[in-house]
Design an enzyme around this catalytic site. Structure first.
Site, PDB file in Angstrom:
ATOM      1  N   TYR A 109       0.746  -1.296   0.039  1.00 43.05           N
ATOM      2  CA  TYR A 109      -0.439   0.329   0.193  1.00 43.05           C
ATOM      3  C   TYR A 109       0.797   1.412  -0.147  1.00 43.05           C
ATOM      4  CZ  TYR A 109      -2.810   3.936   1.806  1.00 43.05           C
ATOM      5  OH  TYR A 109      -3.260   4.874   2.096  1.00 43.05           O
ATOM      6  N   GLU A 197      -4.071   7.621  -3.511  1.00 40.10           N
ATOM      7  CA  GLU A 197      -3.621   6.435  -3.308  1.00 40.10           C
ATOM      8  C   GLU A 197      -3.891   4.916  -3.886  1.00 40.10           C
ATOM      9  OE1 GLU A 197      -6.461   4.743   1.110  1.00 40.10           O
ATOM     10  OE2 GLU A 197      -7.060   4.220  -1.187  1.00 40.10           O
TER      11      GLU A 197
END
Length: 387
Positions: A109, A197
């Site tokens: 991530y 993101e």
């Protein structure tokens, strides 16, 4: 303003962030043609909505043949996709993104966001790719690496190395990660993004990193500098009443409660919703009429609030500074002329021309207007009126 995954990846590629090849489609036949154009024998069919959790909701499917591409696209297009971010009503899927398959060895991530406490951007990364980052933060906070970037010096090599070491990467992998991190930060700064993101960011068997997903949000106030990004806005993903409210200078956000709110000033609006909650009620909306409110905009605010069938009462909480209370009072009268105000309206007016406003409302002889002495009294009466 938010954009779709396929649009975010267009921006990623512009700045040198590696992504799989993909083509967006809004029909089943186009989806199949896109898969043919991409070639290969594995594709991913992805629903394009402004929400996370698409995979768990059935909006991301792996296809190993053109027939499966057709089947998945047929099932996903037009579906009401429900995820943990859409609410129980879900969102209708109008587009799918057909993407080539990827060689996945590991999932990570990574994001770039503004840390308001530090007053600077941070790059946040984790080895727990593919998971909801809020869950990781709650259950395994030690697995999240946070690197602040002082905008006065910008991103430097030591920032990227700190991320790489924190993720347990080797020397060669850190080189690849550094290129990606620099590119992401430049994309964030140059586009006036509020958030970038990638979840998951994958590592291939060759040790290279590829953005398998992509999410970007932008500062609405900066869109004038980025007409190309402003053109990416998808109004089908936004609440129609919120779009209409903006045309009249109203800041409106629909919520799930029963007490409609009309307030001037975002801070007072938040405080009003807090007091409603404290008194045992639930706000039906956030509505800031702004500093240039006039009878017409106030009337439009009433009209928009009353379109919500859940609204059982309206709380008008105005502190007259720039906005004169008599203008708001006249707006309430105007609203009763153009739309049927069939719920109790609790009114608290204080500040500029408050006494004149009270006289206007008293002389109106509108039966369902309830006067409030102060904020707490108004919130209490509004909550009671919903019962």
């Amino acid at each position: 303003m938010n954009i779709h995954e396929y649009q975010a990846k267009e921006i990623f590629r512009k700045y040198g962030v590696p992504t799989p090849r993909g083509i967006v489609a809004d029909t089943v036949e186009q989806a199949v043609e896109n898969a043919k154009e991409l070639g290969g024998n594995i594709w991913v069919v992805k629903a394009q909505i402004h929400a996370g959790g698409r995979g768990l909701g059935g909006g991301v499917k792996l296809a190993k043949s053109l027939d499966e591409v057709r089947e998945h696209a047929s099932n996903i297009l037009g579906m009401q996709l429900v995820t943990h971010q859409t609410g129980p009503e879900g969102k209708k899927v109008h587009k799918v993104y057909i993407e080539e398959g990827a060689d996945i060895q590991s999932e990570y991530y990574i994001s770039v966001v503004l840390d308001r406490a530090r007053e600077m951007p941070i790059i946040m990364a984790s080895t727990e790719g593919g998971m909801d980052i809020e869950t990781v933060a709650e259950k395994s906070p030690e697995k999240i690496v946070v690197v602040p970037i002082d905008p006065s010096i910008g991103i430097q090599g030591f920032h990227a190395r700190e991320l790489g070491f924190g993720l347990g990467l080797n020397k060669e992998e850190i080189k690849h990660m550094s290129k990606l991190v620099f590119a992401l930060y430049q994309a964030y700064m140059n586009t006036d993004a509020e958030m970038i993101e990638i979840n998951p960011l994958i590592k291939t068997s060759e040790g290279k990193f590829i953005a398998l997903d992509g999410k970007m949000g932008f500062d609405d106030n900066a869109l004038g500098r980025h007409p190309d990004i402003a053109e990416m806005r998808d109004l089908t993903e936004e609440e129609p009443t919120e779009i209409e409210a903006k045309k009249y200078g109203l800041s409106y956000i629909k919520l799930d409660g029963q007490v409609g709110c009309m307030v001037n000033g975002a801070g007072l609006a938040m405080a009003t919703m807090d007091i409603i909650k404290h008194e045992g009620g639930e706000p039906a909306n956030f509505l800031d009429v702004g500093g240039n409110a006039n009878p017409e905009t106030v009337a439009k605010g009433f009209e928009i609030i009353l379109r919500d069938p859940n609204v059982k009462a309206i709380f008008v909480n105005i502190f007259g500074g720039i906005v004169r209370c008599d203008r708001v009072a006249n707006g309430i009268l105007e609203a009763t002329k153009i739309t049927e105000v069939n719920v109790p309206v609790v009114v608290r007016l204080d500040g500029t021309n408050a006494e004149e406003a009270k006289v206007i409302l008293q002389n109106s002889q509108i039966e369902n207007i309830i006067a409030a002495e102060n904020l707490v009294d108004g919130a209490r009466k509004a909550v009671e009126a919903t019962k």
